[in-house]
Scaffold this motif. Sequence first.
Motif, mmCIF file in Angstrom:
data_model
loop_
_atom_site.group_PDB
_atom_site.id
_atom_site.type_symbol
_atom_site.label_atom_id
_atom_site.label_comp_id
_atom_site.label_asym_id
_atom_site.label_seq_id
_atom_site.Cartn_x
_atom_site.Cartn_y
_atom_site.Cartn_z
ATOM 1 N N MET A 23 -7.574 0.533 8.562
ATOM 2 C CA MET A 23 -7.203 0.078 9.897
ATOM 3 C C MET A 23 -5.961 0.800 10.401
ATOM 4 N N ARG A 24 -5.739 0.683 11.705
ATOM 5 C CA ARG A 24 -4.547 1.284 12.299
ATOM 6 C C ARG A 24 -3.859 0.271 13.211
ATOM 7 N N PHE A 25 -2.558 0.457 13.340
ATOM 8 C CA PHE A 25 -1.767 -0.290 14.318
ATOM 9 C C PHE A 25 -1.313 0.652 15.422
ATOM 10 N N THR A 26 -1.198 1.917 15.065
ATOM 11 C CA THR A 26 -0.851 2.960 16.027
ATOM 12 C C THR A 26 -2.002 3.959 16.032
ATOM 13 N N HIS A 74 -2.733 6.476 13.996
ATOM 14 C CA HIS A 74 -3.283 6.856 12.697
ATOM 15 C C HIS A 74 -3.462 5.637 11.796
ATOM 16 N N PRO A 75 -4.462 5.675 10.917
ATOM 17 C CA PRO A 75 -4.672 4.539 10.017
ATOM 18 C C PRO A 75 -3.532 4.409 9.013
ATOM 19 N N GLN A 76 -3.109 3.171 8.785
ATOM 20 C CA GLN A 76 -2.043 2.937 7.825
ATOM 21 C C GLN A 76 -2.136 1.569 7.165
ATOM 22 N N HIS A 77 -3.297 0.928 7.223
ATOM 23 C CA HIS A 77 -3.435 -0.424 6.698
ATOM 24 C C HIS A 77 -4.815 -0.604 6.087
ATOM 25 N N ALA A 88 2.484 6.970 -3.907
ATOM 26 C CA ALA A 88 2.846 8.156 -3.116
ATOM 27 C C ALA A 88 2.670 7.871 -1.626
ATOM 28 N N TYR A 89 3.338 6.816 -1.141
ATOM 29 C CA TYR A 89 3.280 6.494 0.278
ATOM 30 C C TYR A 89 4.536 5.745 0.694
ATOM 31 N N GLY A 90 4.886 5.949 1.936
ATOM 32 C CA GLY A 90 6.043 5.264 2.500
ATOM 33 C C GLY A 90 5.660 3.908 3.044
ATOM 34 N N ARG A 91 6.629 3.235 3.624
ATOM 35 C CA ARG A 91 6.379 1.911 4.209
ATOM 36 C C ARG A 91 5.293 1.988 5.283
ATOM 37 N N ILE A 92 5.237 3.087 6.019
ATOM 38 C CA ILE A 92 4.122 3.358 6.933
ATOM 39 C C ILE A 92 3.383 4.550 6.340
ATOM 40 N N PRO A 93 2.251 4.316 5.659
ATOM 41 C CA PRO A 93 1.554 5.393 4.964
ATOM 42 C C PRO A 93 1.053 6.485 5.905
ATOM 43 N N GLY A 150 -1.664 8.496 7.401
ATOM 44 C CA GLY A 150 -3.061 8.154 7.636
ATOM 45 C C GLY A 150 -4.046 9.089 6.968
ATOM 46 N N GLN A 151 -3.767 10.368 6.945
ATOM 47 C CA GLN A 151 -4.680 11.325 6.308
ATOM 48 C C GLN A 151 -4.716 11.116 4.805
ATOM 49 N N HIS A 152 -3.554 10.888 4.203
ATOM 50 C CA HIS A 152 -3.496 10.661 2.757
ATOM 51 C C HIS A 152 -4.219 9.354 2.401
ATOM 52 N N LEU A 153 -4.005 8.313 3.175
ATOM 53 C CA LEU A 153 -4.652 7.029 2.918
ATOM 54 C C LEU A 153 -6.165 7.158 3.035
ATOM 55 N N ARG A 154 -6.627 7.839 4.070
ATOM 56 C CA ARG A 154 -8.071 8.053 4.228
ATOM 57 C C ARG A 154 -8.630 8.867 3.063
ATOM 58 N N ALA A 155 -7.907 9.903 2.633
ATOM 59 C CA ALA A 155 -8.366 10.735 1.522
ATOM 60 C C ALA A 155 -8.498 9.910 0.239
ATOM 61 N N LEU A 156 -7.548 9.009 -0.010
ATOM 62 C CA LEU A 156 -7.646 8.143 -1.186
ATOM 63 C C LEU A 156 -8.868 7.233 -1.100
ATOM 64 N N CYS A 157 -9.124 6.686 0.072
ATOM 65 C CA CYS A 157 -10.311 5.846 0.261
ATOM 66 C C CYS A 157 -11.586 6.651 0.011
#
Length: 126
Positions: A72-75, A77-80, A38-43, A45-52
């Motif tokens: 981690m983030r590149f911009t 919001h975290p997406q990595h 349930a994530y796009g090529r650029i996830p 950030g809130q959803h990714l953090r919630a999963l973690c």
Amino acid sequence: LGTPWRHQGRLKGVAVDCGGLILGVGKELGLLDFDTRAYGRIPDGQHLRALCEQHLVAKAVIEVVPGDVLLMRFTRHPQHLAIVGDRGEPFSLIHAYADAGACVEHGADPKWLRRIVAAYSFKQPH
């Protein structure tokens, strides 16, 4: 290491993305038992953090040890995601990195250290 990068890849030696790497390692060690696509090529950030937060144990970044997971983030919001490795000072990063086209390990230089948003450990089995 060396597995090609592919968005939503899940197979060691075939293709993984950063989430697929974390899920694959966690499953192989018996420490994770879920998957999500349930994530796009650029996830998001809130959803990714919630999963973690839901599936891993938060810890202070200064307390990371090899095997821990970094958000981690590149911009803005975290997406990595990356795994802490044991090479170099202060540590290395193991991650499926689109720009490298593969799962790689390299030192955590100042540029990469600035990208760290949060740290987690895998939950230990009961």
